[in-house]
Scaffold this motif. Structure first.
Motif, PDB file in Angstrom:
ATOM      1  N   UNK A 106       9.758   7.883   5.132  1.00 34.89           N
ATOM      2  CA  UNK A 106       9.116   6.634   4.751  1.00 34.89           C
ATOM      3  C   UNK A 106       8.909   6.498   3.265  1.00 34.89           C
ATOM      4  N   UNK A 107       8.854   7.615   2.536  1.00 33.07           N
ATOM      5  CA  UNK A 107       8.659   7.555   1.090  1.00 33.07           C
ATOM      6  C   UNK A 107       7.206   7.765   0.711  1.00 33.07           C
ATOM      7  N   UNK A 108       6.801   9.024   0.530  1.00 30.51           N
ATOM      8  CA  UNK A 108       5.410   9.353   0.201  1.00 30.51           C
ATOM      9  C   UNK A 108       5.059   8.886  -1.214  1.00 30.51           C
ATOM     10  N   UNK A 109       3.905   8.252  -1.341  1.00 32.78           N
ATOM     11  CA  UNK A 109       3.361   7.943  -2.665  1.00 32.78           C
ATOM     12  C   UNK A 109       2.770   9.232  -3.226  1.00 32.78           C
ATOM     13  N   UNK A 329       3.418   0.141   2.598  1.00 31.07           N
ATOM     14  CA  UNK A 329       3.447  -1.113   1.845  1.00 31.07           C
ATOM     15  C   UNK A 329       2.080  -1.793   1.825  1.00 31.07           C
ATOM     16  N   UNK A 330       1.243  -1.474   2.790  1.00 30.58           N
ATOM     17  CA  UNK A 330      -0.077  -2.087   2.861  1.00 30.58           C
ATOM     18  C   UNK A 330      -1.053  -1.102   3.504  1.00 30.58           C
ATOM     19  N   UNK A 331      -2.349  -1.363   3.266  1.00 33.47           N
ATOM     20  CA  UNK A 331      -3.399  -0.504   3.831  1.00 33.47           C
ATOM     21  C   UNK A 331      -3.098   0.973   3.603  1.00 33.47           C
ATOM     22  N   UNK A 332      -2.718   1.302   2.376  1.00 28.95           N
ATOM     23  CA  UNK A 332      -2.300   2.676   2.090  1.00 28.95           C
ATOM     24  C   UNK A 332      -3.424   3.675   2.320  1.00 28.95           C
ATOM     25  N   UNK A 333      -4.569   3.427   1.791  1.00 26.12           N
ATOM     26  CA  UNK A 333      -5.732   4.259   2.066  1.00 26.12           C
ATOM     27  C   UNK A 333      -5.618   5.698   1.623  1.00 26.12           C
ATOM     28  N   UNK A 381      -1.541  -4.571  -4.100  1.00 28.90           N
ATOM     29  CA  UNK A 381      -2.712  -5.187  -3.492  1.00 28.90           C
ATOM     30  C   UNK A 381      -3.077  -4.523  -2.186  1.00 28.90           C
ATOM     31  N   UNK A 382      -3.151  -3.220  -2.183  1.00 33.36           N
ATOM     32  CA  UNK A 382      -3.505  -2.465  -0.979  1.00 33.36           C
ATOM     33  C   UNK A 382      -2.479  -1.434  -0.582  1.00 33.36           C
ATOM     34  N   UNK A 383      -1.271  -1.538  -1.127  1.00 31.48           N
ATOM     35  CA  UNK A 383      -0.218  -0.574  -0.824  1.00 31.48           C
ATOM     36  C   UNK A 383       0.696  -0.413  -2.020  1.00 31.48           C
TER      37      UNK A 383
END
Length: 460
Positions: A106-109, A329-333, A381-383
């Motif tokens: 998935x591609x880790x941040x 992409x969103x709600x990364x948390x 903006x969240x991710x």
């Protein structure tokens, strides 16, 4: 009439050699050709008889070679073919250890795992995705997410380390293309579609059928090649399908069918049956992890099966674990309670349980954790969106040279919004394998076609 003595049988219908040709030389050639044809026919008859014997076992009391292959395909890769390697080593502990590649799909941040502390670029670009105040100091100005707290004790032992800003120019921002390149060690056209870990097995030499293992229902591209890696979900699943009442009789029949047949498949099947025998032995006893390891979640269960094999003496040299859910992409948390924090915490706990369970055996094991790419520095903006410059994580029983490895030149100049490539991915992979197994530069060069290997200091 002169009787000619020869070293091969005459044509059965023509005992007089001279009747086979107009002269002695041509008669000899024709006789030899006839003898070879007769020998080939006899061999075909032999296989036909074997096939007939196998077909007779289709009444529920056993399996045929055909159903044997098909029935085990869900848990092993083509057992009765050359996909099972020759076993020229015993089930003994290896002196040079085991490399386990954990791939995060998935591609880790990477900046949500380790990041420069109090960095002005990060404060401006991703104020909502900064690591918390409870982060762990690493040195070189970096901090580690508290999600990796289960492994914090390995920092002082110099057994946990991170390589930031890892990428390769051949990686696109397509999941499938980047995953292929990472697992193959280059582009498909450069590697012939062969995985880099399968190429590594060549350098390690012969071993047991368990020398390369992929934990999961399908074999990862990194293990695809010529050495016949095993793919399994659990040790207990490595068995012949069918009525369990006849398993022993079936294995005995297969062993008999593939013994003394003068064919390469014989050695492959014998290796496969040895693997089945060890799996059966391990599965017969309920496995109790040592030192308080609990192995929760899917990643933990995968590590549990590897521990079971290694402690059982299967001589695993390379292994893989794959886990997804890192396309944030969103709600990364990235902080406690967030979805990425939970995934990283599960991963860290699985690794910690694994090393605790192995005990002294962990000194011969190195875990390499990577992803197909990183994420862009800025928050959306969240991710975060697909980017480059990811992070590689190492947990090693062999001490590492520090908690933050490789080159780091900061974030003052970004690469089109991405973390720059300060460390080439395949130099990292190669250096980890080289130090683990004692390979030469030339041996590592062969793992990554079209990549000129430049060693990095990884181990202490």
């Amino acid at each position: 009439m002169e009787k000619i003595v020869h070293s091969f049988p005459l044509h059965p219908d023509c005992p007089d050699l001279r009747r086979l040709g107009p002269n002695r030389s041509e008669a000899l050639l024709r006789a030899e050709a006839a003898a070879v044809e007769a020998e080939n026919a006899a061999e075909r008859d032999r296989y036909r008889r074997l096939n007939d014997l196998e077909e007779q076992q289709q009444d529920g009391r056993g399996v045929t070679r055909r159903t044997f292959v098909a029935g085990t395909a869900a848990t092993v890769t083509a057992l009765a073919t050359s996909q099972f390697v020759s076993t020229q080593a015993s089930f003994a502990a290896t002196k040079t250890g085991t490399l386990i590649h954990v791939f995060l799909y998935g591609g880790l941040d990477g900046l949500s795992l380790v990041a420069p502390a109090d960095d002005p670029v990060l404060r401006k670009s991703r104020p909502d995705l900064l690591l918390g105040n409870d982060s762990v100091a690493l040195g070189r100005g970096f901090q580690m997410s508290k999600a990796f707290a289960p492994l914090e004790g390995y920092l002082a032992k110099k057994q946990l380390a991170f390589v930031p800003a890892v990428s390769d120019p051949r990686l696109s921002l397509s999941h499938f293309q980047a995953q292929d390149a990472c697992n193959l060690g280059g582009l498909p056209g450069e590697t012939g579609g062969r995985g880099w870990l399968d190429a590594l097995v060549d350098a390690l030499g012969p071993g047991t059928a368990f020398r390369s293992v992929g934990i999961g229902s399908t074999l990862p591209r990194s293990l695809v090649g010529t050495n016949g890696a095993i793919s399994l979900n659990s040790v207990g699943a490595l068995t012949l399908r069918g009525d369990r009442r006849y398993t022993d009789a079936t294995e005995k029949a297969i062993k008999g069918l593939f013994t003394d047949i003068n064919h390469p498949v014989e050695e492959s099947v014998q290796a496969g049956l040895s693997a089945l025998g060890l799996a059966k032995k391990l599965a017969a006893t309920e496995y109790t992890p040592a030192n308080g390891a609990t192995y929760e979640g899917s990643v933990g269960r995968s590590f549990r099966e590897l521990a079971r094999l290694i402690k059982g003496g299967a001589n695993v040299r390379v292994a893989t674990i794959g886990t997804g859910g890192y396309d944030t992409h969103e709600n990364q948390g990235p902080r406690e309670g967030g979805q990425l924090f939970r995934r990283l915490n599960d991963l860290a706990q699985g690794m910690a349980d694994f090393f605790a369970d192995l005990g002294e055996l962990s000194k011969d094991v190195t875990i390499l954790v990577s992803s197909e790419f990183g994420r862009r520095v800025a928050s959306n903006g969240g991710g975060t969106d697909h980017g480059h410059g990811g992070v590689v994580t190492l947990l090693s029983g062999k001490p590492l040279s520090g908690p933050v490895l490789g080159t780091w030149n900061g974030l003052s100049t970004l690469d089109n919004g991405n973390v720059p490539e300060f460390n080439n991915m395949f130099n990292v992979y190669g250096s980890v394998a080289q130090g683990r197994f004692g390979l030469t530069n030339a041996q590592v060069d062969k793992l990554f076609p079209r990549q000129k290997y430049a060693p990095m200091k990884i181990y202490g």
